[in-house]
Write a protein that holds these residues in place. Sequence first.
Motif, PDB file in Angstrom:
ATOM      1  N   ASN A   5      41.477 -25.119  33.314  1.00 29.28           N
ATOM      2  CA  ASN A   5      42.133 -23.979  33.927  1.00 29.28           C
ATOM      3  C   ASN A   5      42.470 -23.014  32.790  1.00 29.28           C
ATOM      4  O   ASN A   5      43.210 -23.371  31.875  1.00 29.28           O
ATOM      5  CB  ASN A   5      43.387 -24.441  34.672  1.00 29.28           C
ATOM      6  CG  ASN A   5      44.008 -23.346  35.489  1.00 29.28           C
ATOM      7  OD1 ASN A   5      43.419 -22.296  35.684  1.00 29.28           O
ATOM      8  ND2 ASN A   5      45.216 -23.595  35.957  1.00 29.28           N
ATOM      9  N   ILE A   6      41.935 -21.785  32.859  1.00 26.73           N
ATOM     10  CA  ILE A   6      42.145 -20.790  31.791  1.00 26.73           C
ATOM     11  C   ILE A   6      42.966 -19.629  32.360  1.00 26.73           C
ATOM     12  O   ILE A   6      42.630 -19.060  33.393  1.00 26.73           O
ATOM     13  CB  ILE A   6      40.797 -20.251  31.257  1.00 26.73           C
ATOM     14  CG1 ILE A   6      39.887 -21.414  30.861  1.00 26.73           C
ATOM     15  CG2 ILE A   6      41.025 -19.305  30.082  1.00 26.73           C
ATOM     16  CD1 ILE A   6      38.447 -21.008  30.663  1.00 26.73           C
ATOM     17  N   ILE A   7      44.064 -19.286  31.652  1.00 21.22           N
ATOM     18  CA  ILE A   7      44.971 -18.223  32.095  1.00 21.22           C
ATOM     19  C   ILE A   7      45.194 -17.263  30.927  1.00 21.22           C
ATOM     20  O   ILE A   7      45.362 -17.689  29.778  1.00 21.22           O
ATOM     21  CB  ILE A   7      46.323 -18.797  32.555  1.00 21.22           C
ATOM     22  CG1 ILE A   7      46.110 -19.757  33.726  1.00 21.22           C
ATOM     23  CG2 ILE A   7      47.301 -17.698  32.938  1.00 21.22           C
ATOM     24  CD1 ILE A   7      47.333 -20.561  34.082  1.00 21.22           C
ATOM     25  N   CYS A   8      45.214 -15.986  31.208  1.00 21.78           N
ATOM     26  CA  CYS A   8      45.527 -14.985  30.193  1.00 21.78           C
ATOM     27  C   CYS A   8      47.002 -15.121  29.817  1.00 21.78           C
ATOM     28  O   CYS A   8      47.874 -15.158  30.689  1.00 21.78           O
ATOM     29  CB  CYS A   8      45.245 -13.572  30.728  1.00 21.78           C
ATOM     30  SG  CYS A   8      45.764 -12.274  29.570  1.00 21.78           S
ATOM     31  N   GLU A   9      47.271 -15.216  28.509  1.00 27.57           N
ATOM     32  CA  GLU A   9      48.649 -15.384  28.047  1.00 27.57           C
ATOM     33  C   GLU A   9      49.474 -14.120  28.245  1.00 27.57           C
ATOM     34  O   GLU A   9      50.691 -14.183  28.442  1.00 27.57           O
ATOM     35  CB  GLU A   9      48.651 -15.773  26.563  1.00 27.57           C
ATOM     36  CG  GLU A   9      50.016 -16.174  26.054  1.00 27.57           C
ATOM     37  CD  GLU A   9      49.990 -16.647  24.605  1.00 27.57           C
ATOM     38  OE1 GLU A   9      50.870 -16.197  23.851  1.00 27.57           O
ATOM     39  OE2 GLU A   9      49.101 -17.443  24.247  1.00 27.57           O
ATOM     40  N   GLU A  10      48.851 -12.974  28.240  1.00 27.48           N
ATOM     41  CA  GLU A  10      49.569 -11.699  28.350  1.00 27.48           C
ATOM     42  C   GLU A  10      49.947 -11.374  29.806  1.00 27.48           C
ATOM     43  O   GLU A  10      51.095 -11.090  30.097  1.00 27.48           O
ATOM     44  CB  GLU A  10      48.717 -10.559  27.779  1.00 27.48           C
ATOM     45  CG  GLU A  10      48.402 -10.686  26.301  1.00 27.48           C
ATOM     46  CD  GLU A  10      49.620 -10.538  25.400  1.00 27.48           C
ATOM     47  OE1 GLU A  10      50.544  -9.772  25.744  1.00 27.48           O
ATOM     48  OE2 GLU A  10      49.638 -11.190  24.340  1.00 27.48           O
ATOM     49  N   CYS A  11      48.953 -11.402  30.713  1.00 32.27           N
ATOM     50  CA  CYS A  11      49.242 -10.962  32.080  1.00 32.27           C
ATOM     51  C   CYS A  11      49.207 -12.086  33.120  1.00 32.27           C
ATOM     52  O   CYS A  11      49.549 -11.860  34.275  1.00 32.27           O
ATOM     53  CB  CYS A  11      48.275  -9.848  32.487  1.00 32.27           C
ATOM     54  SG  CYS A  11      46.566 -10.397  32.713  1.00 32.27           S
ATOM     55  N   GLY A  12      48.783 -13.291  32.743  1.00 36.59           N
ATOM     56  CA  GLY A  12      48.771 -14.420  33.656  1.00 36.59           C
ATOM     57  C   GLY A  12      47.586 -14.468  34.600  1.00 36.59           C
ATOM     58  O   GLY A  12      47.578 -15.268  35.539  1.00 36.59           O
ATOM     59  N   ALA A  13      46.592 -13.634  34.372  1.00 35.96           N
ATOM     60  CA  ALA A  13      45.411 -13.625  35.248  1.00 35.96           C
ATOM     61  C   ALA A  13      44.593 -14.897  35.036  1.00 35.96           C
ATOM     62  O   ALA A  13      44.507 -15.426  33.933  1.00 35.96           O
ATOM     63  CB  ALA A  13      44.560 -12.393  34.956  1.00 35.96           C
ATOM     64  N   SER A  14      43.969 -15.352  36.104  1.00 37.94           N
ATOM     65  CA  SER A  14      43.106 -16.527  36.033  1.00 37.94           C
ATOM     66  C   SER A  14      41.746 -16.082  35.511  1.00 37.94           C
ATOM     67  O   SER A  14      41.158 -15.119  36.013  1.00 37.94           O
ATOM     68  CB  SER A  14      42.973 -17.136  37.422  1.00 37.94           C
ATOM     69  OG  SER A  14      42.184 -18.291  37.367  1.00 37.94           O
ATOM     70  N   LEU A  15      41.257 -16.779  34.487  1.00 41.04           N
ATOM     71  CA  LEU A  15      39.985 -16.402  33.853  1.00 41.04           C
ATOM     72  C   LEU A  15      38.937 -17.492  34.077  1.00 41.04           C
ATOM     73  O   LEU A  15      39.253 -18.662  34.275  1.00 41.04           O
ATOM     74  CB  LEU A  15      40.203 -16.188  32.349  1.00 41.04           C
ATOM     75  CG  LEU A  15      41.313 -15.215  31.954  1.00 41.04           C
ATOM     76  CD1 LEU A  15      41.506 -15.227  30.443  1.00 41.04           C
ATOM     77  CD2 LEU A  15      40.965 -13.810  32.427  1.00 41.04           C
ATOM     78  N   THR A  16      37.666 -17.083  33.999  1.00 43.12           N
ATOM     79  CA  THR A  16      36.566 -18.035  34.162  1.00 43.12           C
ATOM     80  C   THR A  16      35.830 -18.277  32.856  1.00 43.12           C
ATOM     81  O   THR A  16      35.250 -19.341  32.670  1.00 43.12           O
ATOM     82  CB  THR A  16      35.561 -17.538  35.212  1.00 43.12           C
ATOM     83  OG1 THR A  16      35.114 -16.232  34.838  1.00 43.12           O
ATOM     84  CG2 THR A  16      36.196 -17.503  36.593  1.00 43.12           C
ATOM     85  N   ASP A  17      35.855 -17.317  31.940  1.00 43.05           N
ATOM     86  CA  ASP A  17      35.133 -17.443  30.675  1.00 43.05           C
ATOM     87  C   ASP A  17      36.131 -17.515  29.527  1.00 43.05           C
ATOM     88  O   ASP A  17      36.901 -16.588  29.296  1.00 43.05           O
ATOM     89  CB  ASP A  17      34.198 -16.243  30.491  1.00 43.05           C
ATOM     90  CG  ASP A  17      33.308 -16.372  29.266  1.00 43.05           C
ATOM     91  OD1 ASP A  17      33.401 -17.398  28.547  1.00 43.05           O
ATOM     92  OD2 ASP A  17      32.501 -15.449  29.024  1.00 43.05           O
ATOM     93  N   MET A  18      36.100 -18.639  28.801  1.00 45.78           N
ATOM     94  CA  MET A  18      37.057 -18.832  27.720  1.00 45.78           C
ATOM     95  C   MET A  18      36.784 -17.905  26.531  1.00 45.78           C
ATOM     96  O   MET A  18      37.687 -17.592  25.758  1.00 45.78           O
ATOM     97  CB  MET A  18      37.015 -20.290  27.254  1.00 45.78           C
ATOM     98  CG  MET A  18      38.206 -20.660  26.409  1.00 45.78           C
ATOM     99  SD  MET A  18      38.558 -22.383  26.519  1.00 45.78           S
ATOM    100  CE  MET A  18      37.863 -22.964  25.029  1.00 45.78           C
ATOM    101  N   ASN A  19      35.571 -17.425  26.378  1.00 43.41           N
ATOM    102  CA  ASN A  19      35.215 -16.601  25.225  1.00 43.41           C
ATOM    103  C   ASN A  19      35.351 -15.104  25.483  1.00 43.41           C
ATOM    104  O   ASN A  19      35.310 -14.315  24.554  1.00 43.41           O
ATOM    105  CB  ASN A  19      33.777 -16.919  24.783  1.00 43.41           C
ATOM    106  CG  ASN A  19      33.655 -18.366  24.336  1.00 43.41           C
ATOM    107  OD1 ASN A  19      34.523 -18.894  23.662  1.00 43.41           O
ATOM    108  ND2 ASN A  19      32.572 -19.017  24.743  1.00 43.41           N
ATOM    109  N   ALA A  20      35.529 -14.706  26.728  1.00 43.83           N
ATOM    110  CA  ALA A  20      35.610 -13.275  27.057  1.00 43.83           C
ATOM    111  C   ALA A  20      37.063 -12.792  27.031  1.00 43.83           C
ATOM    112  O   ALA A  20      37.995 -13.579  27.157  1.00 43.83           O
ATOM    113  CB  ALA A  20      35.007 -13.036  28.435  1.00 43.83           C
ATOM    114  N   ARG A  21      37.222 -11.492  26.873  1.00 46.96           N
ATOM    115  CA  ARG A  21      38.551 -10.875  26.955  1.00 46.96           C
ATOM    116  C   ARG A  21      38.989 -10.818  28.419  1.00 46.96           C
ATOM    117  O   ARG A  21      38.180 -10.850  29.323  1.00 46.96           O
ATOM    118  CB  ARG A  21      38.516  -9.453  26.391  1.00 46.96           C
ATOM    119  CG  ARG A  21      38.282  -9.393  24.901  1.00 46.96           C
ATOM    120  CD  ARG A  21      38.206  -7.926  24.453  1.00 46.96           C
ATOM    121  NE  ARG A  21      38.125  -7.829  23.012  1.00 46.96           N
ATOM    122  CZ  ARG A  21      39.181  -7.716  22.208  1.00 46.96           C
ATOM    123  NH1 ARG A  21      40.396  -7.681  22.694  1.00 46.96           N
ATOM    124  NH2 ARG A  21      39.017  -7.628  20.913  1.00 46.96           N
ATOM    125  N   CYS A  22      40.314 -10.723  28.626  1.00 45.76           N
ATOM    126  CA  CYS A  22      40.865 -10.619  29.969  1.00 45.76           C
ATOM    127  C   CYS A  22      40.411  -9.291  30.589  1.00 45.76           C
ATOM    128  O   CYS A  22      40.575  -8.231  29.974  1.00 45.76           O
ATOM    129  CB  CYS A  22      42.394 -10.672  29.916  1.00 45.76           C
ATOM    130  SG  CYS A  22      43.170 -10.407  31.522  1.00 45.76           S
TER     131      CYS A  22
END
Length: 124
Positions: A5-22
């Motif tokens: 489960n990957i979450i953006c630390e800044e805005c809390g959005a759920s992400l699918t790619d660990m290497n891409a920017r939010c």
Amino acid sequence: MEETNIICEECGASLTDMNARCPNCNSEKKIVHLHFEERIGPMYESISGKKVDLSLPSKKKIVEKFFDGHDQSADGDWVYKKQIISREKDYYFEEVKISQGKIIHFCEEPLSEHRNHGSAKFKK
């Protein structure tokens, strides 16, 4: 089984790619939650051994063999088997049980009388 489960630390959005920017805030900071689970199936144990008399000719050196534990039967099921074959005591014992404890095979007799069983029944 593994879950990520990957979450953006800044805005809390759920992400699918660990290497891409939010995509929401363009941040590279991420919180990654990993979940590991391992399942182990049934364990089967057995022990076997033999007693050897080195003074005897090569085909007669093994004077006693034993097996105690789980073994896979011809149809693929696991059974509990206890077997003792003793040339020096002229003794043969075999007991086979299914997992519920029911005996499906039992044989106890002098080894000298144990003929035409197992692979021996095909020999001429």
